[in-house]
Design a protein around this motif. Structure first.
Motif, PDB file in Angstrom:
ATOM      1  N   TRP A 261     -49.050 -23.895  -8.631  1.00 46.56           N
ATOM      2  CA  TRP A 261     -47.485 -24.229  -9.082  1.00 46.56           C
ATOM      3  C   TRP A 261     -47.198 -25.588  -8.152  1.00 46.56           C
ATOM      4  O   TRP A 261     -47.390 -25.403  -6.878  1.00 46.56           O
ATOM      5  CB  TRP A 261     -46.742 -23.253  -8.938  1.00 46.56           C
TER       6      TRP A 261
ATOM      7  N   GLU B  49     -50.970 -20.884  -5.617  1.00 44.65           N
ATOM      8  CA  GLU B  49     -51.245 -20.360  -7.045  1.00 44.65           C
ATOM      9  C   GLU B  49     -51.509 -21.357  -8.024  1.00 44.65           C
ATOM     10  O   GLU B  49     -51.332 -21.175  -9.249  1.00 44.65           O
ATOM     11  CB  GLU B  49     -50.596 -18.998  -7.494  1.00 44.65           C
TER      12      GLU B  49
ATOM     13  N   ARG C 238     -46.648 -26.531 -14.876  1.00 40.21           N
ATOM     14  CA  ARG C 238     -46.787 -25.494 -13.948  1.00 40.21           C
ATOM     15  C   ARG C 238     -45.935 -25.886 -12.854  1.00 40.21           C
ATOM     16  O   ARG C 238     -46.356 -26.201 -11.969  1.00 40.21           O
ATOM     17  CB  ARG C 238     -48.328 -25.284 -13.770  1.00 40.21           C
TER      18      ARG C 238
ATOM     19  N   ASP D 249     -46.663 -12.321 -11.322  1.00 37.01           N
ATOM     20  CA  ASP D 249     -47.319 -11.962 -12.269  1.00 37.01           C
ATOM     21  C   ASP D 249     -46.302 -12.217 -13.588  1.00 37.01           C
ATOM     22  O   ASP D 249     -47.202 -12.688 -14.652  1.00 37.01           O
ATOM     23  CB  ASP D 249     -47.201 -10.426 -12.239  1.00 37.01           C
TER      24      ASP D 249
ATOM     25  N   PRO E  45     -50.522 -21.345 -17.896  1.00 33.34           N
ATOM     26  CA  PRO E  45     -51.541 -20.951 -17.258  1.00 33.34           C
ATOM     27  C   PRO E  45     -52.211 -22.228 -16.504  1.00 33.34           C
ATOM     28  O   PRO E  45     -51.823 -23.279 -16.850  1.00 33.34           O
ATOM     29  CB  PRO E  45     -52.451 -20.500 -18.447  1.00 33.34           C
TER      30      PRO E  45
ATOM     31  N   ASP F  36     -46.916 -16.402 -14.525  1.00 28.29           N
ATOM     32  CA  ASP F  36     -48.353 -17.097 -14.613  1.00 28.29           C
ATOM     33  C   ASP F  36     -48.557 -17.224 -15.798  1.00 28.29           C
ATOM     34  O   ASP F  36     -49.029 -18.388 -16.156  1.00 28.29           O
ATOM     35  CB  ASP F  36     -49.099 -16.235 -13.678  1.00 28.29           C
ATOM     36  N   PRO F  37     -48.300 -16.381 -17.076  1.00 25.70           N
ATOM     37  CA  PRO F  37     -48.732 -16.736 -18.409  1.00 25.70           C
ATOM     38  C   PRO F  37     -47.800 -17.745 -19.094  1.00 25.70           C
ATOM     39  O   PRO F  37     -48.216 -18.508 -20.098  1.00 25.70           O
ATOM     40  CB  PRO F  37     -48.510 -15.368 -19.206  1.00 25.70           C
ATOM     41  N   LEU F  38     -46.608 -18.168 -18.486  1.00 23.91           N
ATOM     42  CA  LEU F  38     -45.976 -19.187 -18.840  1.00 23.91           C
ATOM     43  C   LEU F  38     -46.683 -20.686 -18.816  1.00 23.91           C
ATOM     44  O   LEU F  38     -46.143 -21.373 -19.738  1.00 23.91           O
ATOM     45  CB  LEU F  38     -44.502 -19.202 -18.146  1.00 23.91           C
TER      46      LEU F  38
END
Length: 602
Positions: A41, A39, A12, A159, A166, A162-164
């Protein structure tokens, strides 16, 4: 865009690369980095000047923050990366495992609006890279500037990513109102056992590897004493240069960068407002909190210094603060003051922020004084304040004509707003106070397009105000080469008060090397500008263009370049018999061939 899915992200994490000119790209990149860390990362933010092109293959996700300067030009530090990406040997799947995002910065009043961001996106796509979000574009013409589009774009970016990869189970994002850790650690050092070598009174560290030291030879006002504007001819001599090197130090058309210092009075005022006066001269060891946010590359790690030294030589307290400054100040405020600062950071508060900062050109130092109840810990000094940026000046001399010395034409920036204290330019104020013999760090910027034309083709020059400076340098070389087809449109306000280099121009006219057209805008009732003089020489302009001549425009980037283009296009139509489309095509063709160069500044 590429159709094959790239490999999954290994962590991440992502990289943000910026190529800054005015500082906006740095600030925007840092804001992306701060949001990412909130967030969960791991984000590294760095300049493309610190970036090795081969690193692109090592990252799964890269964000590019790139401005467009002038009419489609890329920032100098971006050129090496761009050149590498354009290599014809790169296969179409070269970057197939790279995910990317681009946020461009530009000015929609120019025809090639956000040109660099657009070209970069297209090239990355052609190499197989995958855009995670549509390209964002910030527009200087919008009253809100970057704030008109950036908040929405950065929301969409996060947005999308974020799913790449989690976040781990149980992870909680740091709220926007929570204060992130400082990027540096400050460790007080016992002065007696570890004396500091660098103080606010000592020479600052060069900010880049190719910076050099110079001494001030001459600092002479060239406008009349009673004239409203103070313009100086500044002469510098570079230290440690062998006689055989002098004529190769720089070339006509190059730019000299100077990195200024804040005045002792301004530094003392900031220290008092921030509540740091009692610790200003304590010796401290500065080190990064983590590897993702290193110290500026020219500073040693760790760096033994003082807060006074950093405020004098490294950090800008004289510029107009950006939104991020208010975000940090709000984090260390309470009550109504915190509420007002946070309002400035909201989309709905942008008009009030502009009224408070941008319109009156209120400085960071002035804001700190007004919000002096804020208690900012000293370790947040690198988060709160932007770096001092070097200011570039067109060199008005050629080395062969001045024994390697460097001449500049410098307008001392001072003007009034609604605030009682006149606004001043940091670099020009710094220069104006330096005595002969003073030592200062400088750097030659050789990346510009305003170069001496090869051979002796005709040359048309348009240079109002201090924009005429590089044309003296070019003419010194042109005369040496025997090139006598030169046409100069020079704009001043009064021939008797601010007609720069007039004796030199008159000498060249007498010797047959120059046709001179002066537009003294205030010497008559109707204002006359350089664009109004172009029709008077339409036959010569068209003749020069037809015979492979070059056209150089240098000066303010407000309305002048557009007005000059309009006047020249009229010549193309009237003397060349071209229609509107043909005139534009000729203009664009000259630009592609390097025969048309605009070097302008805000």
């Amino acid at each position: 865009m590429a159709t094959n899915e790239p490999l999954p992200l290994e962590s991440r994490s992502f990289l943000v690369l910026h190529a800054s000119v005015t500082g906006t790209a740095i600030d925007t990149a840092e804001r992306i980095g701060r949001r990412g860390r909130r967030e969960g990362w791991a984000v590294t933010v760095k300049s493309v000047a610190q970036f090795d092109q081969t690193e692109l293959l090592e990252h799964g996700l890269v964000v590019f923050v790139v401005p467009t300067t002038g009419n489609g030009a890329a920032p100098p530090q971006f050129i090496p990366l761009w050149t590498a990406l354009l290599h014809p040997g790169l296969p179409p799947d070269f970057l197939e495992d790279l995910r990317y995002a681009v946020f461009g910065l530009g000015d929609s009043s120019y025809g090639k609006y956000n040109w660099v961001g657009k070209k970069l996106s297209r090239r990355l796509d052609s190499l197989g890279a995958h855009a995670v979000v549509e390209r964002g574009e910030g527009d200087d013409q919008n009253e809100w500037g970057v704030e008109s589009t950036f908040p929405d774009w950065v929301d969409r970016f996060f947005d999308a990513i974020d799913p790449l990869f989690p976040p781990p189970l149980g992870f909680t994002k740091l709220p926007l109102t929570a204060t992130p850790p400082a990027r540096i650690r400050l460790e007080k050092v016992a002065s007696a056992s570890s004396p500091v070598k660098l103080t606010a009174d000592s020479a600052p560290l060069p900010w880049t590897g190719d910076a050099r030291w110079a001494r001030l030879v001459r600092n002479e006002r060239v406008t009349k004493d009673d004239w409203y504007q103070d313009v100086r001819e500044v002469e510098l001599e570079v230290e440690g240069v062998e006689p055989s090197e002098r004529n190769r130090l720089y070339a006509a058309g190059d730019v000299l960068e100077i990195r200024p210092q804040n005045t002792p009075e301004e530094v003392e005022r900031f220290l008092t407002s921030a509540g740091w006066a009692d610790v200003a001269d304590d010796v401290v060891l500065v080190s990064p909190r983590d590897n993702d946010q290193p110290l500026p590359p020219h500073l040693p790690t760790p760096f033994r210094t003082t807060l006074r030294y950093l405020l004098t030589n490294e950090l800008d307290i004289s510029c107009v603060p950006r939104l991020s400054f208010f975000e940090w100040l709000a984090a260390f405020s309470e009550g109504d003051m915190e509420e007002k600062l946070r309002w400035f950071c909201e989309p709905a508060g942008q008009d009030d922020l502009i009224d408070y900062t941008l319109r009156p050109r209120r400085t960071i130092n002035e804001v700190m004084y007004e919000f002096r109840a804020a208690k900012v810990p000293p370790e947040y000094i690198f988060d709160l304040l932007p770096p001092i940026r070097p200011r570039g000046f067109s060199i008005s001399s050629s080395p062969a004509s001045h024994a390697g010395k460097v001449d500049l034409l410098v307008a001392i920036v001072q003007y009034k707003t609604i605030l009682s204290v006149p606004r001043k330019g940091l670099t020009t104020t710094y220069l104006s106070t330096l005595p002969a013999g003073a030592r200062l760090p400088i750097r030659f910027d050789t990346s510009g397009q305003l170069k001496l034309p090869a051979g002796t083709p005709p040359l048309i020059m348009v240079g109002p105000g201090t924009g005429v400076a590089p044309f003296r340098a070019l003419m010194e070389e042109r005369v040496r080469a025997g090139a006598n087809e030169n046409l100069l449109f020079f704009g001043c306000r009064s021939e008797s008060a601010d007609c720069y280099f007039r004796p030199y121009w008159d000498e060249l006219v007498e010797r047959g090397f120059l046709t001179l057209s002066i537009a003294p805008s205030r010497d008559q009732e109707d204002k006359v500008y350089v664009q109004h003089k172009i029709p008077e020489h339409a036959d010569r302009v068209w003749d020069y263009v037809q015979r492979g001549g070059h056209l150089y425009v240098c000066g303010s980037s407000t309305q002048m370049p557009k007005a000059v283009k309009k006047a020249v296009l009229a010549v193309f139509r009237d003397r060349g018999g071209l229609d509107e489309q043909g005139a534009e095509k000729l203009w664009d063709g000259m630009e592609r061939e390097g025969r048309l160069v605009e070097e302008t500044w805000g």
